[in-house]
Design a protein around this motif. Structure first.
Motif, PDB file in Angstrom:
ATOM      1  N   THR A   4       0.832  -1.199   0.000  1.00 38.56           N
ATOM      2  CA  THR A   4       0.000   0.000   0.000  1.00 38.56           C
ATOM      3  C   THR A   4       0.871   1.255   0.000  1.00 38.56           C
ATOM      4  OG1 THR A   4      -1.694  -1.185   1.234  1.00 38.56           O
ATOM      5  CG2 THR A   4      -1.849   1.196   1.202  1.00 38.56           C
ATOM      6  N   SER A   5       1.914   1.262   0.792  1.00 42.86           N
ATOM      7  CA  SER A   5       2.813   2.406   0.838  1.00 42.86           C
ATOM      8  C   SER A   5       3.517   2.601  -0.500  1.00 42.86           C
ATOM      9  CB  SER A   5       3.860   2.220   1.929  1.00 42.86           C
ATOM     10  OG  SER A   5       3.244   2.150   3.185  1.00 42.86           O
ATOM     11  N   LEU A   6       3.929   1.523  -1.123  1.00 43.25           N
ATOM     12  CA  LEU A   6       4.607   1.605  -2.414  1.00 43.25           C
ATOM     13  C   LEU A   6       3.668   2.152  -3.479  1.00 43.25           C
ATOM     14  CD1 LEU A   6       7.086   1.076  -4.145  1.00 43.25           C
ATOM     15  CD2 LEU A   6       6.251  -1.256  -4.486  1.00 43.25           C
ATOM     16  N   TYR A   7       2.432   1.656  -3.491  1.00 44.28           N
ATOM     17  CA  TYR A   7       1.464   2.154  -4.466  1.00 44.28           C
ATOM     18  C   TYR A   7       1.164   3.635  -4.241  1.00 44.28           C
ATOM     19  CZ  TYR A   7       0.592  -2.632  -6.001  1.00 44.28           C
ATOM     20  OH  TYR A   7       0.723  -3.897  -6.505  1.00 44.28           O
ATOM     21  N   SER A   8       1.050   4.030  -3.017  1.00 50.25           N
ATOM     22  CA  SER A   8       0.788   5.442  -2.709  1.00 50.25           C
ATOM     23  C   SER A   8       1.940   6.318  -3.191  1.00 50.25           C
ATOM     24  CB  SER A   8       0.593   5.637  -1.207  1.00 50.25           C
ATOM     25  OG  SER A   8      -0.520   4.938  -0.762  1.00 50.25           O
ATOM     26  N   LEU A   9       3.143   5.857  -2.978  1.00 47.91           N
ATOM     27  CA  LEU A   9       4.314   6.603  -3.424  1.00 47.91           C
ATOM     28  C   LEU A   9       4.346   6.706  -4.940  1.00 47.91           C
ATOM     29  CD1 LEU A   9       6.942   8.049  -2.760  1.00 47.91           C
ATOM     30  CD2 LEU A   9       8.080   5.830  -2.771  1.00 47.91           C
ATOM     31  N   LEU A  10       4.034   5.618  -5.632  1.00 47.25           N
ATOM     32  CA  LEU A  10       4.022   5.636  -7.093  1.00 47.25           C
ATOM     33  C   LEU A  10       2.953   6.583  -7.631  1.00 47.25           C
ATOM     34  CD1 LEU A  10       4.614   1.874  -7.934  1.00 47.25           C
ATOM     35  CD2 LEU A  10       6.205   3.764  -8.236  1.00 47.25           C
ATOM     36  N   ALA A  15       1.648  11.813 -10.135  1.00 44.27           N
ATOM     37  CA  ALA A  15       0.953  13.099 -10.082  1.00 44.27           C
ATOM     38  C   ALA A  15       1.923  14.264 -10.222  1.00 44.27           C
ATOM     39  CB  ALA A  15       0.173  13.213  -8.779  1.00 44.27           C
ATOM     40  N   ILE A  16       3.063  14.173  -9.578  1.00 46.09           N
ATOM     41  CA  ILE A  16       4.070  15.241  -9.666  1.00 46.09           C
ATOM     42  C   ILE A  16       4.599  15.357 -11.087  1.00 46.09           C
ATOM     43  CG2 ILE A  16       6.397  15.917  -8.933  1.00 46.09           C
ATOM     44  CD1 ILE A  16       5.651  14.731  -6.160  1.00 46.09           C
ATOM     45  N   ILE A  17       4.909  14.228 -11.701  1.00 45.15           N
ATOM     46  CA  ILE A  17       5.428  14.234 -13.073  1.00 45.15           C
ATOM     47  C   ILE A  17       4.378  14.775 -14.034  1.00 45.15           C
ATOM     48  CG2 ILE A  17       6.191  12.754 -14.967  1.00 45.15           C
ATOM     49  CD1 ILE A  17       7.554  11.003 -12.781  1.00 45.15           C
TER      50      ILE A  17
END
Length: 71
Positions: A4-10, A15-17
């Motif tokens: 879940t943390s990895l998906y949130s980070l991705l 979004a930033i890109i």
């Protein structure tokens, strides 16, 4: 939990890109191109397009002048 943390980070990175790509794209457009894009997004009827373009260009010009005063 870690997945879940990895998906949130991705998702956050994506979004930033995407945001930076949109900002870079609009900075390469002329004011008239930006207004035409806004008109297309807002589905402005052809009969109202001339007035819309005039208002949009004036608004962009006014915003540019305000930025110059604030700098």
């Amino acid at each position: 939990m870690k997945k879940t943390s990895l998906y949130s980070l991705l998702v956050l990175l994506f979004a930033i890109i995407a945001n930076s790509a949109i900002a870079a794209d609009s900075s390469n457009q002329t004011d008239e191109e930006r207004c035409q894009a806004y008109a297309k997004e807002d589905a402005v009827p052809a009969a109202e397009l001339d007035d819309f373009m005039k208002d949009c260009l004036e608004s962009i010009k006014d915003d540019g002048q305000e930025k110059g005063k604030n700098d």
